[in-house]
Write a protein that holds these residues in place. Sequence first.
Motif, PDB file in Angstrom:
ATOM      1  N   ASP A  27      15.882  -2.282  -8.320  1.00  0.00           N
ATOM      2  CA  ASP A  27      15.941  -3.524  -7.877  1.00  0.00           C
ATOM      3  C   ASP A  27      16.903  -4.046  -6.554  1.00  0.00           C
ATOM      4  N   MET A  28      18.262  -4.562  -6.789  1.00  0.00           N
ATOM      5  CA  MET A  28      19.553  -4.016  -5.792  1.00  0.00           C
ATOM      6  C   MET A  28      19.593  -3.169  -4.644  1.00  0.00           C
ATOM      7  N   ALA A  29      19.061  -2.611  -5.141  1.00  0.00           N
ATOM      8  CA  ALA A  29      19.025  -1.342  -3.989  1.00  0.00           C
ATOM      9  C   ALA A  29      17.708  -1.500  -3.346  1.00  0.00           C
ATOM     10  N   GLY A  30      16.891  -2.385  -3.582  1.00  0.00           N
ATOM     11  CA  GLY A  30      16.320  -2.232  -2.373  1.00  0.00           C
ATOM     12  C   GLY A  30      14.848  -1.648  -3.135  1.00  0.00           C
ATOM     13  N   TYR A  31      14.834  -1.259  -4.298  1.00  0.00           N
ATOM     14  CA  TYR A  31      13.757  -0.160  -4.965  1.00  0.00           C
ATOM     15  C   TYR A  31      12.805  -1.013  -5.758  1.00  0.00           C
ATOM     16  N   ASP A  32      11.923  -2.170  -5.078  1.00  0.00           N
ATOM     17  CA  ASP A  32      11.154  -2.980  -6.188  1.00  0.00           C
ATOM     18  C   ASP A  32      10.230  -2.193  -6.084  1.00  0.00           C
ATOM     19  N   SER A  33       9.322  -2.874  -6.834  1.00  0.00           N
ATOM     20  CA  SER A  33       7.935  -1.883  -7.333  1.00  0.00           C
ATOM     21  C   SER A  33       6.901  -1.349  -6.067  1.00  0.00           C
ATOM     22  N   GLY A  34       7.236  -2.609  -5.636  1.00  0.00           N
ATOM     23  CA  GLY A  34       6.371  -2.724  -3.740  1.00  0.00           C
ATOM     24  C   GLY A  34       6.878  -1.328  -2.906  1.00  0.00           C
ATOM     25  N   THR A  35       7.851  -1.696  -2.422  1.00  0.00           N
ATOM     26  CA  THR A  35       8.776  -0.924  -1.915  1.00  0.00           C
ATOM     27  C   THR A  35       8.638   0.594  -2.641  1.00  0.00           C
ATOM     28  N   MET A  36       8.408   0.646  -4.116  1.00  0.00           N
ATOM     29  CA  MET A  36       8.659   2.743  -4.014  1.00  0.00           C
ATOM     30  C   MET A  36       7.532   2.254  -3.793  1.00  0.00           C
ATOM     31  N   ASN A  37       5.872   1.906  -4.599  1.00  0.00           N
ATOM     32  CA  ASN A  37       4.899   2.358  -4.342  1.00  0.00           C
ATOM     33  C   ASN A  37       4.770   2.793  -2.898  1.00  0.00           C
ATOM     34  N   GLU A  38       5.717   2.173  -1.899  1.00  0.00           N
ATOM     35  CA  GLU A  38       4.822   2.257  -0.256  1.00  0.00           C
ATOM     36  C   GLU A  38       5.613   3.410   0.173  1.00  0.00           C
ATOM     37  N   GLN A  39       6.107   3.858  -0.245  1.00  0.00           N
ATOM     38  CA  GLN A  39       7.295   4.899   0.132  1.00  0.00           C
ATOM     39  C   GLN A  39       7.126   5.838  -0.557  1.00  0.00           C
ATOM     40  N   ALA A  40       6.723   6.042  -1.424  1.00  0.00           N
ATOM     41  CA  ALA A  40       5.417   6.652  -2.690  1.00  0.00           C
ATOM     42  C   ALA A  40       4.210   7.037  -1.556  1.00  0.00           C
ATOM     43  N   ALA A  41       3.725   6.573  -0.860  1.00  0.00           N
ATOM     44  CA  ALA A  41       2.977   6.900  -0.269  1.00  0.00           C
ATOM     45  C   ALA A  41       2.470   7.288   0.834  1.00  0.00           C
ATOM     46  N   LYS A  42       3.132   7.229   1.806  1.00  0.00           N
ATOM     47  CA  LYS A  42       3.772   7.347   3.073  1.00  0.00           C
ATOM     48  C   LYS A  42       4.252   9.508   2.942  1.00  0.00           C
ATOM     49  N   ASN A  43       4.626   9.518   1.359  1.00  0.00           N
ATOM     50  CA  ASN A  43       5.425  10.567   1.349  1.00  0.00           C
ATOM     51  C   ASN A  43       4.454  11.117   0.955  1.00  0.00           C
ATOM     52  N   TYR A  44       2.883  10.935   0.249  1.00  0.00           N
ATOM     53  CA  TYR A  44       1.869  11.058  -0.610  1.00  0.00           C
ATOM     54  C   TYR A  44       1.353  11.857   1.144  1.00  0.00           C
ATOM     55  N   SER A  45       1.033  11.465   1.735  1.00  0.00           N
ATOM     56  CA  SER A  45      -0.084  11.715   3.038  1.00  0.00           C
ATOM     57  C   SER A  45       0.703  13.081   3.598  1.00  0.00           C
ATOM     58  N   GLN A  46       2.063  12.204   3.607  1.00  0.00           N
ATOM     59  CA  GLN A  46       2.390  13.830   4.333  1.00  0.00           C
ATOM     60  C   GLN A  46       2.650  15.243   3.312  1.00  0.00           C
ATOM     61  N   LEU A  47       2.396  14.888   1.920  1.00  0.00           N
ATOM     62  CA  LEU A  47       2.174  15.924   1.688  1.00  0.00           C
ATOM     63  C   LEU A  47       1.247  16.531   0.596  1.00  0.00           C
ATOM     64  N   VAL A  48      -0.166  15.344   1.219  1.00  0.00           N
ATOM     65  CA  VAL A  48      -1.855  15.635   1.540  1.00  0.00           C
ATOM     66  C   VAL A  48      -1.703  16.559   2.717  1.00  0.00           C
ATOM     67  N   GLN A  49      -1.432  16.421   3.813  1.00  0.00           N
ATOM     68  CA  GLN A  49      -1.448  16.896   5.137  1.00  0.00           C
ATOM     69  C   GLN A  49      -0.545  18.184   5.183  1.00  0.00           C
ATOM     70  N   GLN A  50       0.169  18.087   4.438  1.00  0.00           N
ATOM     71  CA  GLN A  50       0.693  20.525   4.052  1.00  0.00           C
ATOM     72  C   GLN A  50       0.458  20.354   4.098  1.00  0.00           C
ATOM     73  N   ALA A  51      -0.718  20.015   2.879  1.00  0.00           N
ATOM     74  CA  ALA A  51      -1.067  20.905   1.493  1.00  0.00           C
ATOM     75  C   ALA A  51      -2.395  21.201   2.552  1.00  0.00           C
ATOM     76  N   ARG A  52      -3.351  20.683   3.433  1.00  0.00           N
ATOM     77  CA  ARG A  52      -4.771  20.745   4.242  1.00  0.00           C
ATOM     78  C   ARG A  52      -4.158  21.484   4.703  1.00  0.00           C
ATOM     79  N   SER A  53      -3.108  21.492   5.622  1.00  0.00           N
ATOM     80  CA  SER A  53      -2.779  22.403   6.518  1.00  0.00           C
ATOM     81  C   SER A  53      -2.642  23.776   6.109  1.00  0.00           C
ATOM     82  N   ARG A  54      -2.002  24.080   4.921  1.00  0.00           N
ATOM     83  CA  ARG A  54      -1.447  25.681   4.523  1.00  0.00           C
ATOM     84  C   ARG A  54      -2.844  26.003   4.032  1.00  0.00           C
ATOM     85  N   GLN A  55      -3.831  25.155   3.590  1.00  0.00           N
ATOM     86  CA  GLN A  55      -5.177  25.413   2.833  1.00  0.00           C
ATOM     87  C   GLN A  55      -5.285  25.578   1.904  1.00  0.00           C
TER      88      GLN A  55
END
Length: 257
Positions: A27-55
Motif C-alpha cells: 500500500d505504501m509503495a502505491g500498490y493498493d488493490s485498485g492501482t494493481m487491478n488497473e495496472q494489471a488490466a492495462k498489461n493484460y490488454s497489451q498481452l491479449v493484443q500480442q497474442a492476437r497479433s501472433r495468432q
Amino acid sequence: MMTFGSIFRISASATMLVLAGCMSVADMAGYDSGTMNEQAAKNYSQLVQQARSRQVLDTTSATSARVHRVFERLVPVADRVNRTGTPFRWQMSVIRSNELNAWAMPGGKMAVYTGMVERLNLTDDEIAAIVGHEMSHALLEHSRRALGGQVLAGIGGALLAEQTGLDSNLIGLGTDLAANKPFSRHQENEADALGVRLMARAGYNPQAAINVWNKLNAAGSTNGITILSTHPANESRIRAIRAMLSELMQVYRQNRR
C-alpha cells in the motif's frame, strides 16, 4: 501451485503478521488493490493484443468454448466471495500453446493454455479446478502480498517466460510468482482451499481437483513442465483436499446441474 523448499522457517502466527506487513508495504509503495487491478488490466490488454497479433489467441476452438463456459459459471460464485473491496472485471483468454499452464492477474484477468486442457484431457470439472484455483489467487490478492514481500526483502520479480513469445514482463505483475518467493506455500494452500469451494458452489465436482494434481504429477514425471517447475505437486496438498471432501461434496450436491 505445489511444494516449496522453505526459505524462511517462521511460526504460523509470525507468518500471518509478516503477510499483513507485506500488504501494508505494498500500500505504501502505491500498490493498493485498485492501482494493481488497473495496472494489471492495462498489461493484460497489451498481452491479449500480442497474442492476437501472433495468432495464438484462441477464440474459436472447442477447447476455448469449454474453458469460457466453465469460467462464466464460476464468475458469479467468485464475485459473491470477493472481499477485496474492489469489484473485479473478470476476463478469460485462451492461449494456443502446448504448455501446461494457467494464470490470473490482479482484478481477475486470466488465461488458460490449450495444452493444459488438451494434453491432460481435462473434463469440465477438472477445468473448473484449474480456473477456480487461479481465481482464488486473484481473490486472495496473493500478487499484492508477494509484492509487499519483495519490497521488504529487495527481491526482483522472477517472471514467467512463455513459449508463445508473449512479453513476460506484461504477464509478471499478476501471475503466480516463482516458487522461491516467501509465503508461496501458504498462498498455494489458501488457493487450494478456496478454489475447491468455488468449484463446489458452482456445481463442479471437487474430487476433480485431486484428479488434476495427479495428472500433473504424472506429466511432470516424464516432462519438464512450467506449472510444476513453479508449483511442484505433492501428496500433502492432495491429502488436504481429500480432508475437505466430506463437507465439499454436500455443497456440490446442492449445486449440481
